[in-house]
Design a protein around this motif. Structure first.
Motif, short mmCIF file in Angstrom:
data_model
loop_
_atom_site.label_atom_id
_atom_site.label_comp_id
_atom_site.label_asym_id
_atom_site.label_seq_id
_atom_site.Cartn_x
_atom_site.Cartn_y
_atom_site.Cartn_z
N MET A 1 -2.31 -5.70 -0.46
CA MET A 1 -0.86 -5.76 -1.35
C MET A 1 0.07 -6.22 -0.36
O MET A 1 0.94 -6.98 -0.41
N GLU A 101 8.54 -3.39 2.29
CA GLU A 101 7.62 -3.24 1.06
C GLU A 101 8.49 -3.14 -0.26
O GLU A 101 9.30 -2.22 -0.41
N ILE A 104 6.61 -0.83 -5.52
CA ILE A 104 5.47 -0.73 -6.17
C ILE A 104 4.44 -0.22 -5.04
O ILE A 104 3.57 0.76 -5.09
N LEU A 105 4.44 -1.20 -4.04
CA LEU A 105 3.39 -0.82 -2.82
C LEU A 105 3.82 0.55 -2.12
O LEU A 105 3.07 1.14 -1.86
N ARG A 106 5.18 0.88 -1.96
CA ARG A 106 5.36 2.31 -1.55
C ARG A 106 4.92 3.15 -2.32
O ARG A 106 4.29 4.35 -1.82
N ASN A 107 4.88 3.07 -3.73
CA ASN A 107 4.27 4.20 -4.60
C ASN A 107 2.73 4.37 -4.54
O ASN A 107 2.21 5.43 -4.34
N LEU A 108 2.27 3.02 -4.33
CA LEU A 108 0.82 2.85 -4.08
C LEU A 108 0.36 3.68 -2.91
O LEU A 108 -0.79 4.19 -2.87
N ARG A 109 1.23 3.62 -1.76
CA ARG A 109 0.97 4.19 -0.76
C ARG A 109 0.69 5.62 -0.83
O ARG A 109 -0.11 6.51 0.06
N TYR A 111 -0.06 7.28 -3.52
CA TYR A 111 -1.04 7.53 -4.76
C TYR A 111 -2.20 8.39 -4.06
O TYR A 111 -2.59 9.20 -4.62
N PRO A 112 -3.03 8.04 -3.04
CA PRO A 112 -4.02 8.78 -2.58
C PRO A 112 -3.61 10.22 -2.30
O PRO A 112 -4.36 11.16 -2.22
N GLN A 115 -3.21 12.24 -5.16
CA GLN A 115 -4.64 12.50 -5.74
C GLN A 115 -5.24 13.52 -4.78
O GLN A 115 -5.82 14.64 -5.51
#
Length: 349
Positions: A1, A101, A104-109, A111-112, A115
């Motif tokens: 992304m 970025e 959306i991309l910052r939030n996806l970073r 996410y792990p 988790q």
């Protein structure tokens, strides 16, 4: 992304180049280029002139009054993170495009990490739940064993009491009968203690000095002459405290018996009692081998023992009786290897 966003920004920059650098664009091609530039609605962009002044921006929220301040802060962040894209406007004129970025991309970073955090929390909760279940099972076993022991002791104690009454009628040596009677009463008290494990005992307001005196007298009779008991309090004083005398005397006896073992049946045990505010402090000191600081807490865990015989339950039960049944505290106040240990018990008046 991230690569895809970089490609989008490069395409955006190329469209700006084409719009700025060509005058004979067809209307369809111009419309296409304008659509390319308008399609970016997520990636924050700042375009600066060759001299470093701000030219334009996109997808950055700010108040008009603070526009310069916000854009300069954003530009600094962008310079630290990405290589700018050069927009060739003419042979000698260019602009630099900076971006960062999208949200959306910052939030996806993140996410792990979220988790991982959830997994760690799950493992911790599962660990404590397993420990709690295991501890509850162990407690049930100990409670069951205690109550069964109390039940089994009941019958022989009743028989002993009957035999003592018979011996009294037979005019047997009075001192012998008295000793047997005291030991039988002792067995009765032990049975009472075992029967109360696992259920909340009744606390009565009693004179704690009498409980200490009674425990010390019993220990003196059952200990070697080389073990000296000293009491650093007024043995005739009246200090009223909510107690279950049968269980609390067990605590004193367990600590003193451990002290006797630590001294090798040769030394001095000192009991101190003092009142402060709304609490009672009992210090039990010995002249034994001492306890290493690393064992100050583990010494109260079930199974901990330095002796070849025994189950290592004495101090564990003492802690349970003081802290759970009497809402007090018990801990090692001080200890020095080769010189001795002082246990402290704190009770609420």
């Amino acid at each position: 992304m991230a690569v895809e966003e970089r490609n989008k920004v490069e395409l955006w920059a190329k469209a700006i180049e084409q719009i700025s650098g060509t005058n004979d664009l067809g209307s369809e091609y111009l419309n296409f280029l304008m659509e390319v530039t308008s399609k970016n609605t997520t990636i924050p962009i700042i375009v600066v002139n060759a001299d470093g002044t701000l030219n334009s921006d996109a997808n950055i929220t700010y108040n008009e009054a603070r526009k310069e301040e916000v854009l300069q802060k954003e530009l600094k962040k962008m310079k630290d993170r990405v290589v700018p894209i050069k927009i060739e406007l003419s042979e000698n004129e260019y602009q630099l495009l900076y971006y960062r970025e999208s949200s959306i991309l910052r939030n996806l970073r993140l996410y792990p990490l979220v988790q991982l955090f959830v997994i760690v929390i799950f493992i911790v909760v599962a660990y404590f739940a397993f420990n709690a279940t295991n501890q509850a099972e162990q407690n049930q076993v100990w409670v069951g064993m205690s109550k069964e022991t109390a039940h089994q002791l009941g019958t022989p104690i009743s028989s002993l009491m009957a035999w003592i009454e018979l011996l009294k009628l037979k005019n047997v040596d009075e001192n012998l009968v008295k000793e047997l009677e005291q030991d039988t009463k002792r067995l009765e008290r032990i049975t009472e203690r075992f029967s109360k494990i696992g259920s909340k005992p009744e606390l009565l307001r009693v004179n704690i000095v009498e409980v200490l005196n009674s425990s010390v007298d019993y220990l003196k009779r059952r200990s070697s002459d080389k073990v000296i008991f000293e009491t650093s309090y007024d043995e005739k004083a009246y200090v009223e405290t909510p107690l279950n005398a049968a269980l609390f005397s067990w605590v004193i006896e367990n600590i003193c018996k451990n002290a006797i073992d630590a001294m090798g049946n040769n030394g001095t045990i000192t009991l101190k009692l003092k009142e402060k505010d709304n609490q009672v402090y009992i210090d039990i000191s010995d002249t034994g081998v001492g306890v290493a600081k690393s064992h100050f807490k583990t010494i109260f865990q079930p199974g901990y023992s330095t002796k070849k015989r025994g189950w290592g339950l004495g101090l564990s039960l003492a802690k349970r009786i003081v802290e759970i049944y009497h809402s007090g505290k018990i801990f090692i106040k001080s200890s020095e290897l080769g010189k001795g240990t002082t246990f402290r018990i704190v009770l609420n008046k």
